[in-house]
Design a protein around this motif. Structure first.
Motif, mmCIF file in Angstrom:
data_model
loop_
_atom_site.group_PDB
_atom_site.id
_atom_site.type_symbol
_atom_site.label_atom_id
_atom_site.label_comp_id
_atom_site.label_asym_id
_atom_site.label_seq_id
_atom_site.Cartn_x
_atom_site.Cartn_y
_atom_site.Cartn_z
ATOM 1 N N GLY A 66 0.834 -1.188 0.000
ATOM 2 C CA GLY A 66 0.000 0.000 0.000
ATOM 3 C C GLY A 66 0.872 1.241 0.000
ATOM 4 O O GLY A 66 2.070 1.179 -0.239
ATOM 5 N N SER A 67 0.228 2.376 0.275
ATOM 6 C CA SER A 67 0.973 3.629 0.327
ATOM 7 C C SER A 67 0.598 4.384 1.596
ATOM 8 O O SER A 67 -0.492 4.210 2.141
ATOM 9 C CB SER A 67 0.690 4.483 -0.910
ATOM 10 N N LEU A 68 1.517 5.226 2.045
ATOM 11 C CA LEU A 68 1.340 5.958 3.301
ATOM 12 C C LEU A 68 1.703 7.418 3.076
ATOM 13 O O LEU A 68 2.877 7.759 2.941
ATOM 14 C CB LEU A 68 2.234 5.352 4.392
ATOM 15 N N ASP A 69 0.683 8.276 3.013
ATOM 16 C CA ASP A 69 0.935 9.707 2.874
ATOM 17 C C ASP A 69 1.297 10.281 4.234
ATOM 18 O O ASP A 69 0.583 10.060 5.216
ATOM 19 C CB ASP A 69 -0.299 10.418 2.321
ATOM 20 N N VAL A 70 2.403 11.010 4.309
ATOM 21 C CA VAL A 70 2.879 11.557 5.578
ATOM 22 C C VAL A 70 2.771 13.080 5.622
ATOM 23 O O VAL A 70 3.234 13.699 6.575
ATOM 24 C CB VAL A 70 4.331 11.115 5.864
ATOM 25 N N THR A 71 2.129 13.677 4.635
ATOM 26 C CA THR A 71 2.102 15.137 4.508
ATOM 27 C C THR A 71 1.662 15.826 5.793
ATOM 28 O O THR A 71 2.323 16.749 6.269
ATOM 29 C CB THR A 71 1.177 15.562 3.350
ATOM 30 N N MET A 72 0.567 15.417 6.372
ATOM 31 C CA MET A 72 0.028 16.106 7.544
ATOM 32 C C MET A 72 0.803 15.795 8.826
ATOM 33 O O MET A 72 0.537 16.392 9.875
ATOM 34 C CB MET A 72 -1.454 15.766 7.725
ATOM 35 N N TYR A 73 1.769 14.910 8.752
ATOM 36 C CA TYR A 73 2.596 14.569 9.909
ATOM 37 C C TYR A 73 3.969 15.238 9.847
ATOM 38 O O TYR A 73 4.763 15.086 10.759
ATOM 39 C CB TYR A 73 2.780 13.047 9.995
ATOM 40 N N ARG A 74 4.233 15.967 8.780
ATOM 41 C CA ARG A 74 5.533 16.605 8.604
ATOM 42 C C ARG A 74 5.701 17.759 9.582
ATOM 43 O O ARG A 74 4.746 18.440 9.924
ATOM 44 C CB ARG A 74 5.699 17.085 7.168
ATOM 45 N N ASP A 75 6.945 17.994 9.983
ATOM 46 C CA ASP A 75 7.221 19.094 10.902
ATOM 47 C C ASP A 75 7.663 20.366 10.171
ATOM 48 O O ASP A 75 8.036 21.343 10.798
ATOM 49 C CB ASP A 75 8.263 18.693 11.945
ATOM 50 N N ASP A 76 7.599 20.347 8.832
ATOM 51 C CA ASP A 76 8.009 21.529 8.072
ATOM 52 C C ASP A 76 6.840 22.151 7.298
ATOM 53 O O ASP A 76 7.048 22.912 6.364
ATOM 54 C CB ASP A 76 9.160 21.203 7.127
ATOM 55 N N LEU A 77 5.608 21.878 7.702
ATOM 56 C CA LEU A 77 4.455 22.437 7.005
ATOM 57 C C LEU A 77 4.419 23.965 7.084
ATOM 58 O O LEU A 77 3.970 24.627 6.157
ATOM 59 C CB LEU A 77 3.154 21.859 7.548
ATOM 60 N N ARG A 78 4.912 24.518 8.173
ATOM 61 C CA ARG A 78 4.911 25.985 8.279
ATOM 62 C C ARG A 78 5.908 26.612 7.307
ATOM 63 O O ARG A 78 5.735 27.735 6.871
ATOM 64 C CB ARG A 78 5.180 26.423 9.712
ATOM 65 N N ASP A 79 6.949 25.872 6.931
ATOM 66 C CA ASP A 79 7.933 26.376 5.963
ATOM 67 C C ASP A 79 7.467 26.177 4.525
ATOM 68 O O ASP A 79 7.830 26.930 3.640
ATOM 69 C CB ASP A 79 9.279 25.673 6.154
ATOM 70 N N HIS A 80 6.695 25.118 4.296
ATOM 71 C CA HIS A 80 6.196 24.770 2.965
ATOM 72 C C HIS A 80 4.716 24.413 3.091
ATOM 73 O O HIS A 80 4.350 23.249 3.003
ATOM 74 C CB HIS A 80 6.972 23.579 2.386
ATOM 75 N N PRO A 81 3.850 25.414 3.319
ATOM 76 C CA PRO A 81 2.451 25.108 3.620
ATOM 77 C C PRO A 81 1.662 24.502 2.461
ATOM 78 O O PRO A 81 0.680 23.817 2.689
ATOM 79 C CB PRO A 81 1.860 26.470 4.008
ATOM 80 N N THR A 82 2.080 24.715 1.226
ATOM 81 C CA THR A 82 1.339 24.179 0.097
ATOM 82 C C THR A 82 1.986 22.876 -0.354
ATOM 83 O O THR A 82 3.057 22.872 -0.935
ATOM 84 C CB THR A 82 1.317 25.188 -1.070
ATOM 85 N N ARG A 83 1.340 21.797 -0.033
ATOM 86 C CA ARG A 83 1.814 20.469 -0.436
ATOM 87 C C ARG A 83 0.642 19.699 -1.005
ATOM 88 O O ARG A 83 -0.465 19.785 -0.491
ATOM 89 C CB ARG A 83 2.368 19.682 0.751
ATOM 90 N N THR A 84 0.922 18.907 -2.000
ATOM 91 C CA THR A 84 -0.106 18.040 -2.546
ATOM 92 C C THR A 84 -0.241 16.830 -1.635
ATOM 93 O O THR A 84 0.762 16.184 -1.303
ATOM 94 C CB THR A 84 0.282 17.577 -3.964
#
Length: 182
Positions: A66-84
């Motif tokens: 399967g696949s595991l999206d980790v986008t919302m668990y990243r600690d750099d979202l404030r630096d790169h807020p726009t992620r697919t």
């Protein structure tokens, strides 16, 4: 300075075959193994590993992948807020009590894997979590080490490792090192 190819399609194929056999050896077969690829390039690598493991095991054995999206668990979202957002797709029978092998293309700082471990914690309780990467380039910021590595590529932080996969990029598989993007 132009990018320098360090792995071609046949090197990538050989690395994945070796990793598949190492996974089988470490886990005494594939019965309890589930592969989870981290999008974008980890997902097709996980599918390829599953096919190689199934071929080695024979008798129609299929490895859950399967696949595991980790986008919302990243600690750099404030630096790169726009992620697919990628896709999380847990195969049957889930991950509880199984050996989950996370699959990614490049291991660098370790932050993506830390995010993946957090995501797994929200999805279930595996018996163990292992890590398979096509390339380990060093420069860890967290105490994370891959269990299965296709190629160790010592790099400087001023370099960029580019992995190309046919499924994603529409070009033959390759790994190259070039200058980091500004």
């Amino acid at each position: 300075m132009p990018a320098r190819e360090v792995l071609d399609a046949s090197d990538v194929a050989r690395s994945l075959t070796r990793i598949a056999h190492e996974i089988l050896e470490r886990n005494h077969g594939s019965e309890a193994v589930t592969l989870l690829g981290i999008p974008t390039r980890g997902a097709p690598l996980a599918r390829r590993l599953a096919a190689r493991i199934a071929a080695a095991e024979g008798a129609g054995r299929q490895v859950p992948v399967g696949s595991l999206d980790v986008t919302m668990y990243r600690d750099d979202l404030r630096d790169h807020p726009t992620r697919t957002l990628g896709r999380t797709d847990l195969p049957e029978p889930g991950i509880d009590g199984r050996v989950v092998v996370l699959v990614d293309d490049v291991l660098y700082s370790g932050r993506t894997i830390r995010a993946a471990l957090d995501a797994i914690g929200d999805l279930g309780r595996p018996a163990a979590v292992q890590l398979a990467v096509l390339v380990d380039r060093g420069h860890r910021e967290l105490p994370i080490r891959a269990d299965f590595v296709g190629k160790n590529l010592p790099t400087s932080s001023a370099e960029r490792v580019d992995v190309r996969l046919e499924e994603i990029d529409g070009t033959p598989d390759s790994v190259s090192i070039g200058e980091a993007r500004a």
